[in-house]
Scaffold this motif. Sequence first.
Motif, PDB file in Angstrom:
ATOM      1  N   MET A  17      36.468  25.126  40.722  1.00 55.15           N
ATOM      2  CA  MET A  17      37.125  25.382  39.444  1.00 55.15           C
ATOM      3  C   MET A  17      36.313  26.318  38.567  1.00 55.15           C
ATOM      4  SD  MET A  17      40.141  24.439  39.058  1.00 55.15           S
ATOM      5  CE  MET A  17      40.078  25.019  37.374  1.00 55.15           C
ATOM      6  N   ASN A  18      35.005  26.138  38.545  1.00 53.66           N
ATOM      7  CA  ASN A  18      34.189  27.047  37.748  1.00 53.66           C
ATOM      8  C   ASN A  18      34.316  28.474  38.255  1.00 53.66           C
ATOM      9  OD1 ASN A  18      33.239  25.255  35.824  1.00 53.66           O
ATOM     10  ND2 ASN A  18      31.493  24.644  37.065  1.00 53.66           N
ATOM     11  N   ALA A  19      34.327  28.658  39.575  1.00 56.55           N
ATOM     12  CA  ALA A  19      34.496  30.010  40.129  1.00 56.55           C
ATOM     13  C   ALA A  19      35.829  30.604  39.677  1.00 56.55           C
ATOM     14  CB  ALA A  19      34.402  29.969  41.651  1.00 56.55           C
ATOM     15  N   ASN A  20      36.891  29.800  39.703  1.00 53.66           N
ATOM     16  CA  ASN A  20      38.208  30.292  39.271  1.00 53.66           C
ATOM     17  C   ASN A  20      38.223  30.636  37.787  1.00 53.66           C
ATOM     18  OD1 ASN A  20      39.207  29.915  41.846  1.00 53.66           O
ATOM     19  ND2 ASN A  20      40.209  27.970  41.383  1.00 53.66           N
ATOM     20  N   ILE A  21      37.647  29.763  36.978  1.00 57.79           N
ATOM     21  CA  ILE A  21      37.651  29.994  35.534  1.00 57.79           C
ATOM     22  C   ILE A  21      36.813  31.218  35.170  1.00 57.79           C
ATOM     23  CG2 ILE A  21      36.686  29.062  33.377  1.00 57.79           C
ATOM     24  CD1 ILE A  21      37.988  26.433  34.071  1.00 57.79           C
ATOM     25  N   TYR A  22      35.655  31.335  35.768  1.00 59.57           N
ATOM     26  CA  TYR A  22      34.799  32.477  35.438  1.00 59.57           C
ATOM     27  C   TYR A  22      35.424  33.787  35.908  1.00 59.57           C
ATOM     28  CZ  TYR A  22      30.975  29.872  33.405  1.00 59.57           C
ATOM     29  OH  TYR A  22      30.214  29.114  32.562  1.00 59.57           O
ATOM     30  N   GLU A  23      36.067  33.772  37.059  1.00 53.46           N
ATOM     31  CA  GLU A  23      36.760  34.975  37.536  1.00 53.46           C
ATOM     32  C   GLU A  23      37.851  35.371  36.543  1.00 53.46           C
ATOM     33  OE1 GLU A  23      37.311  38.256  39.728  1.00 53.46           O
ATOM     34  OE2 GLU A  23      35.740  36.779  40.057  1.00 53.46           O
ATOM     35  N   ALA A  24      38.608  34.404  36.064  1.00 53.88           N
ATOM     36  CA  ALA A  24      39.654  34.682  35.081  1.00 53.88           C
ATOM     37  C   ALA A  24      39.046  35.171  33.764  1.00 53.88           C
ATOM     38  CB  ALA A  24      40.500  33.431  34.851  1.00 53.88           C
ATOM     39  N   GLN A 160      46.216  31.025  26.320  1.00 50.83           N
ATOM     40  CA  GLN A 160      46.584  31.554  25.002  1.00 50.83           C
ATOM     41  C   GLN A 160      46.178  33.021  24.862  1.00 50.83           C
ATOM     42  OE1 GLN A 160      44.672  28.745  22.387  1.00 50.83           O
ATOM     43  NE2 GLN A 160      46.337  27.250  22.569  1.00 50.83           N
ATOM     44  N   ALA A 161      45.148  33.426  25.603  1.00 50.49           N
ATOM     45  CA  ALA A 161      44.698  34.827  25.586  1.00 50.49           C
ATOM     46  C   ALA A 161      45.450  35.666  26.622  1.00 50.49           C
ATOM     47  CB  ALA A 161      43.189  34.890  25.839  1.00 50.49           C
ATOM     48  N   GLY A 162      46.423  35.039  27.310  1.00 50.12           N
ATOM     49  CA  GLY A 162      47.234  35.776  28.275  1.00 50.12           C
ATOM     50  C   GLY A 162      46.676  35.808  29.686  1.00 50.12           C
ATOM     51  N   VAL A 163      45.702  34.936  29.978  1.00 53.98           N
ATOM     52  CA  VAL A 163      45.082  34.912  31.304  1.00 53.98           C
ATOM     53  C   VAL A 163      45.405  33.582  31.983  1.00 53.98           C
ATOM     54  CG1 VAL A 163      42.901  35.004  32.577  1.00 53.98           C
ATOM     55  CG2 VAL A 163      43.184  36.375  30.502  1.00 53.98           C
TER      56      VAL A 163
END
Length: 181
Positions: A17-24, A160-163
């Motif tokens: 999850m951290n990898a996904n969030i940081y990539e986004a 909310q930021a569109g990501v």
Amino acid sequence: MNRIGHVCLMATYNEWMNANIYEAAKSLSDEELSVDRKAYFGSILGTLNHLVAGDTIWLKRFAEHPANYSDLEPIRQLPAPKSLNHLAFSNIRDLSAHRVWLDSIIVEWSLSMTEADLDHDLSYASMTGVPSHRSFYGLVMHFFNHQTHHRGQVTTLLSQAGVEIGNTDLVVLIPSEPWLQ
């Protein structure tokens, strides 16, 4: 799935999850990541820094377990965060590199635990000095739950930021084959 299997699953989920969030998050500028979005820790960057601070605090406490986990030696060497809202990293690139390093330690540490380790009670003091004595297994579960809680906030802020980051459900990683459990 036994408790160790669950701890290892949570460590893997945390890393994924951290990898996904940081990539986004890297799709946004440092300025956008630092905008005060009225979240508890202000910005996306503030919330991600909070998770690193919280993880470091808990891992330093876990390093005091009588099992003396060698995988936590690098954590023992880190200075203790001075507050839960300290911005140790002012940009996503440096924060991301530290997060990857931290998550690799968490995964290795989870693999080194034994069932007997989880039965221990851990004594520690809060950041304000209040002493506590609690179930180590319960504290480890709190550690992962805390991460999930704040990552949920970050996914909302990113949305909310569109990501969008896609599927965030733990069920994606739960094995369906009984022999993997």
